[in-house]
Each structure stands twice: as structure tokens, then as C-alpha cells.
Write a protein that holds these residues in place. Structure first.
Motif, PDB file in Angstrom:
ATOM      1  N   THR A  36       0.732  -1.221   0.039  1.00  0.00           N
ATOM      2  CA  THR A  36       0.045   0.121  -0.010  1.00  0.00           C
ATOM      3  C   THR A  36       0.851   1.313  -0.058  1.00  0.00           C
ATOM      4  N   GLY A  37       0.232   2.266  -0.413  1.00  0.00           N
ATOM      5  CA  GLY A  37       0.858   3.573  -0.128  1.00  0.00           C
ATOM      6  C   GLY A  37       1.552   4.085   1.180  1.00  0.00           C
ATOM      7  N   ALA A  38       0.546   3.601   2.278  1.00  0.00           N
ATOM      8  CA  ALA A  38       1.146   4.035   3.624  1.00  0.00           C
ATOM      9  C   ALA A  38       2.157   3.104   3.752  1.00  0.00           C
ATOM     10  N   VAL A  58       5.437   4.683   2.549  1.00  0.00           N
ATOM     11  CA  VAL A  58       5.626   6.066   3.202  1.00  0.00           C
ATOM     12  C   VAL A  58       6.523   5.395   4.553  1.00  0.00           C
ATOM     13  N   PHE A  71      -1.368  14.407   3.001  1.00  0.00           N
ATOM     14  CA  PHE A  71      -1.988  12.955   3.486  1.00  0.00           C
ATOM     15  C   PHE A  71      -0.755  12.166   3.073  1.00  0.00           C
ATOM     16  N   HIS A  72      -0.555  11.409   3.795  1.00  0.00           N
ATOM     17  CA  HIS A  72       0.560   9.981   3.777  1.00  0.00           C
ATOM     18  C   HIS A  72       0.139   8.737   4.124  1.00  0.00           C
ATOM     19  N   GLY A  73      -1.154   8.487   4.354  1.00  0.00           N
ATOM     20  CA  GLY A  73      -1.813   7.284   4.601  1.00  0.00           C
ATOM     21  C   GLY A  73      -2.137   7.260   6.268  1.00  0.00           C
ATOM     22  N   GLU A 108       4.619  16.000  -0.984  1.00  0.00           N
ATOM     23  CA  GLU A 108       3.840  15.471  -2.228  1.00  0.00           C
ATOM     24  C   GLU A 108       4.129  16.542  -3.258  1.00  0.00           C
ATOM     25  N   ASP A 145       6.805  12.041  -1.960  1.00  0.00           N
ATOM     26  CA  ASP A 145       5.714  10.971  -1.834  1.00  0.00           C
ATOM     27  C   ASP A 145       4.802  11.281  -3.248  1.00  0.00           C
ATOM     28  N   VAL A 158       2.569   8.920  -4.361  1.00  0.00           N
ATOM     29  CA  VAL A 158       1.749   7.783  -4.375  1.00  0.00           C
ATOM     30  C   VAL A 158       0.531   8.287  -5.170  1.00  0.00           C
ATOM     31  N   GLN A 159       0.038   9.356  -5.327  1.00  0.00           N
ATOM     32  CA  GLN A 159      -0.897   9.796  -5.966  1.00  0.00           C
ATOM     33  C   GLN A 159      -0.682  10.787  -7.109  1.00  0.00           C
ATOM     34  N   LYS A 212      -0.671   3.232  -5.805  1.00  0.00           N
ATOM     35  CA  LYS A 212      -1.884   3.738  -6.647  1.00  0.00           C
ATOM     36  C   LYS A 212      -1.655   3.016  -8.060  1.00  0.00           C
TER      37      LYS A 212
END
Ligand SMILES: Cc1ncc(COP(=O)(O)O)c(C=O)c1O
Length: 439
Positions: free
Chosen positions: A107-109, A112, A135-137, A203, A236, A238-239, A265
Motif C-alpha cells: 500500500t501507499g502507507a 511511506v 496526506f501520507h496514509g 507530495e 511521496d 503515491v497519488q 496506486k
């Protein structure tokens, strides 16, 4: 009669929020059909996951082929070649003209968490600097780094120590780059010795926090600060990753390389897989066994990720994101004269957002009304932002032109309808916009 929502409410913790009450039956590219056969256009993409569309035939084929060979051996026990070749690909693709190594997680979390562990191990320092609105999870370190209290941190007890938040530079909300840097200066004088700080995590475009891009020049400043103080820069992505912003990685817009990059993601095209790629010497710090996990780099996710990277390249999805994003932003801009609630339209590539105020105040009510109007017309939209007054647009980058055009029409109708509803309600409420009294 017991509805699916009744069953869901009885069986599942309310802590798992739900944006819609649509129960998916099947999905294809940018469309989802529910159990009753209703069709929806999907401008959420599972929160920026199916950048290559639902069930892209090449992703499906790659998963089927892997399924026929093996599904799980645990790479730490019996390794497999495509895990290694995916790491080799990411080492080449992630920005940074230096030798890199990669690990996979799920997962993204987790990406991180691992980035923080690796940064601490390499520097021997505990501190991490993050930003408000980040937002990091939802894991302990992820939520500690997150810069939004409700619903992510409230009630969950003590956060992790040695995490510090800086104001995210955001001119729209009155925070300049100079303000953010002054806060950093103060942080290092008043609260924490920079020699205690392992890394700054950022991010390149804040996601859940409101789709605010890091302003031009600020990433270079962060890079220089990290270099001056012996800290690492963690991106980050992730998104923002995997062509979403019009480049494979959003850091490419800044011409800056992070020491460690977090991905998830879009990488798996719908399969759970995440990755951390960074400087080889940094990534090699932890002892064997210090990183990894039973499912980390699951074979199905790895196979899907290879297909995703092929598709992004073969279908020119970065360029397509840029093209479609321009059209979406132009369409929103064409509404501005009629819709004074629109205070900002932004975002690189197809990571776009529109922000709404009523009067001078952020209006989550107006924003939700737009989202609901869109849903009633068959378009799935997501909101975001610390004030909940931002609609974020995250369609698959493969969305067919005709479906995209249809969605643009629905967006326009929904924004206009939200205005109409607001005016109607205002008359009933004696001058207040709908819901404004709840704010
Ligand atoms: C920037 C960013 N980092 C981390 C995460 C956490 O990812 P996951 O939900 O896969 O744990 C997200 C999820 O939205 C995200 O947007």
C-alpha cells in the motif's frame, strides 16, 4: 426491505467512509455499472489507481498469465524474475541521475513507512518534517505525517514522536513560500536541531489536502535545504505518479530528484502494489530482513505493474493527461463568469481541481452539492481539501474522448444546478446559501 446500505452499516465499521452507495457489478475503462445495471462515468479511478482504466486488456492478460504460473511464493523465500526486472525498470524511470535500488510493498502507507525507516537508518537521525494539508496514509507514521486532523488523526491517541509540520506554501490560502521558509527557520531555532532531522517528505501536488501543486522554485529550495543540513528529500508520488500529472512522475515538473520516492496506486493498475526507490547507498542501509513483508511485491501486482508501464509508454498517456487536463480546465474556466463560487481551477496534467467559496468562505456545502448533482447525472466525483471545498478530477487517463466529453457536459450542468439549488434554498432561508449555516 433490507438494503445493501443497511447491510453495510450493520456489518462494517463506520470508520470506513463511503463516498457513494453504488455497489459495483462490473467496470470497463472509465465506466462502472452497478447491480441494477445503472451506468456511471468514473472520475475517481479508485482514487487515482486505475490510470490505465478499469480492466485494461493488457493488464488483465498479464494478471491471467501470472495466475496460471504462480500467485505467491513470498519474494523473501523463493524470489521471481519479474520482481527484479520491475525494480530495474523503476530504478531507470524514477528521476535522479544516480544509482538506485527499489523495494516493493503493498500500500501507499507502507511505502511511506518504509521510506521513513530507510531515511532514519541511513542518517541515524529520528526527525521527519512534513507539511500541513499533507496526506501520507492511515498507519501510525502515515497518519502522524498527515497534516489534517479530521478524520485522520482525531481520537487515535499519541502520534509518533519527532515529526514536525511546516505550513504548505499556498498563496490562495495566504501562505507564501517566504512564510513557509520562515516557519522552517523558526522550527530549527525553537523546536528541533536540524542535525536531528532525517528527511523532509513532500507530495509534489498535495492530493487529499486539496490538489495544491508545490509552487515553482520551492522544490529546488527544499532540495538545497536538505543538502545543506544532510537531510534526505522524500517525494511521496503515491497519488501523483504514473503519468497522472502529464509526466511519469510529478517531480519531473520541477527538475529536482528526491533521494527516496514513494509510489503506489497507479503502479498496479488496480492490483495492490507499492514501491520505494532511492539512492542505492541509502536503500542499502537496513540489514537483511529489516525491510519487506509477506505480500510485498506480490506476483500478480508485479505482473500488472509491468503491463501498466508498457501501456503508459505505448499509449502516450502522459501527453494524453496533459491534453485532457487542458480541456477540462478550459471548460471549468468558461463557467467562471456565471459561477462566482469558483475561486480557483488548477492542477498539472489530469490531476485537476476546482475550488469553491461562498462569499469569502470555503464552502463544503456547495462543493458537496456539485458532487451530488454529478452523481445523480451518472458521474462519480471526489472532493478533497482541508476545508472540503475542492472537487478533484481523477479520470482514467485512457478515458475515451466521447465519454470524456459527456463527463464535461455533466460537470457543467452539475455546477450550474448547484448554483440553482443554492439560490432556491437561499430564498427559503432568507438570504443564506444552502448549508452555509452549517459551516
Ligand atoms: C500522497 C499519498 N500518500 C500515501 C497514501 C496512502 O496510500 P494507501 O491508501 O494505499 O495506504 C495516499 C492515499 O491516498 C496518498 O494520496
Amino acid at each position: 426491505m433490507t438494503t445493501m446500505t443497511d447491510r453495510k452499516n450493520a456489518a462494517i465499521s463506520r470508520g470506513v467512509g463511503m463516498t457513494t452507495q453504488i455497489y459495483a457489478d462490473r467496470a470497463e475503462n472509465a465506466e462502472i455499472w452497478d447491480k441494477d445495471g445503472n451506468r456511471y462515468i468514473d472520475f475517481a479511478a479508485g482514487i487515482a489507481v486505475v490510470n490505465t482504466g478499469h480492466r485494461h486488456p493488457r493488464v488483465v492478460q498479464a494478471i491471467k498469465d501470472q495466475l496460471d504460473r504462480f500467485t505467491h511464493t513470498c519474494h523473501q523465500v523463493v524470489p521471481y524474475e519479474n520482481y527484479v526486472s520491475l525494480a530495474e525498470r523503476l530504478n531507470r524511470l524514477v528521476p535522479g541521475d544516480f544509482e538506485k535500488k527499489t523495494i516493493f510493498a503493498t500500500t501507499g502507507a507502507e511505502a511511506v513507512e518504509n521510506a521513513v525507516k530507510i531515511a532514519r537508518h541511513h542518517t541515524g537521525r529520528p526527525g521527519i518534517v512534513a507539511f500541513t494539508g499533507a496526506f501520507h496514509g492511515r498507519t501510525f507514521m502515515g497518519m502522524t505525517l498527515t497534516g489534517k486532523v479530521q478524520p485522520y488523526k482525531a481520537g487515535f491517541g499519541a502520534m509518533m514522536p519527532d515529526v514536525w509540520h511546516l505550513p504548505f506554501p499556498n498563496e490562495l490560502h495566504g501562505v507564501s513560500q517566504a512564510d513557509a521558509l520562515a516557519a522552517l527557520d523558526k522550527l530549527f531555532k525553537a523546536d528541533v536541531d536540524p542535525a536531528r532531522v532525517a528527511a523532509i517528505i513532500v507530495e509534489p501536488v498535495q492530493g487529499e489536502g486539496g490538489f495544491y501543486p508545490v509552487p515553482s522554485g520551492f522544490m529546488q529550495t527544499l532540495r538545497a535545504l536538505c543538502d545543506d543540513h544532510g537531510m534526505l528529500l522524500i517525494a511521496d508520488e503515491v497519488q501523483t505518479g504514473f503519468a497522472r500529472t502529464g509526466k511519469l512522475f510529478a517531480m519531473e515538473h520541477h527538475g529536482v530528484a528526491a533521494d527516496i520516492t514513494c509510489m503506489a496506486k497507479g503502479l498496479g493498475g488496480g492490483m495492490p502494489i507499492s514501491a520505494v526507490t532511492g539512492r542505492a547507498e541509502v536503500m542499502d542501509g537496513p540489514n537483511p530482513g529489516g525491510l519487506g513483508g509477506t505480500y510485498a511485491g506480490n506476483p500478480l501486482g508485479v505482473a500488472a505493474a509491468h503491463a501498466v508501464l508498457d501501456i503508459i509508454e505505448d499509449e502516450g498517456l502522459s501527453e494524453r493527461a496533459e491534453r485532457l487536463g487542458q480541456r477540462l480546465k478550459q471548460r471549468l474556466a468558461s463557467l467562471r463568469d456565471d459561477v462566482p463560487e469558483i475561486v480557483d481551477i488548477r492542477g498539472p496534467g489530469l490531476m485537476n481541481a476546482v475550488e469553491f467559496n461562498v462569499g469569502a468562505k470555503p464552502s463544503p456545502e456547495f462543493t458537496n452539492k456539485v458532487r451530488e448533482e454529478a452523481l445523480s447525472r451518472g458521474l462519480i466525483l471526489l472532493t478533497c481539501g482541508v476545508y472540503g471545498n475542492v472537487i478533484r478530477f481523477l479520470p482514467p487517463l485512457t478515458v475515451p474522448d466521447a465519454v470524456f466529453d459527456e463527463a464535461l457536459g455533466i460537470i457543467e450542468d452539475s455546477v450550474r444546478a448547484a448554483r440553482g439549488a443554492g439560490r432556491h434554498q437561499a430564498a427559503q432561508d432568507g438570504g443564506l446559501m444552502a448549508g452555509a449555516q452549517e459551516a
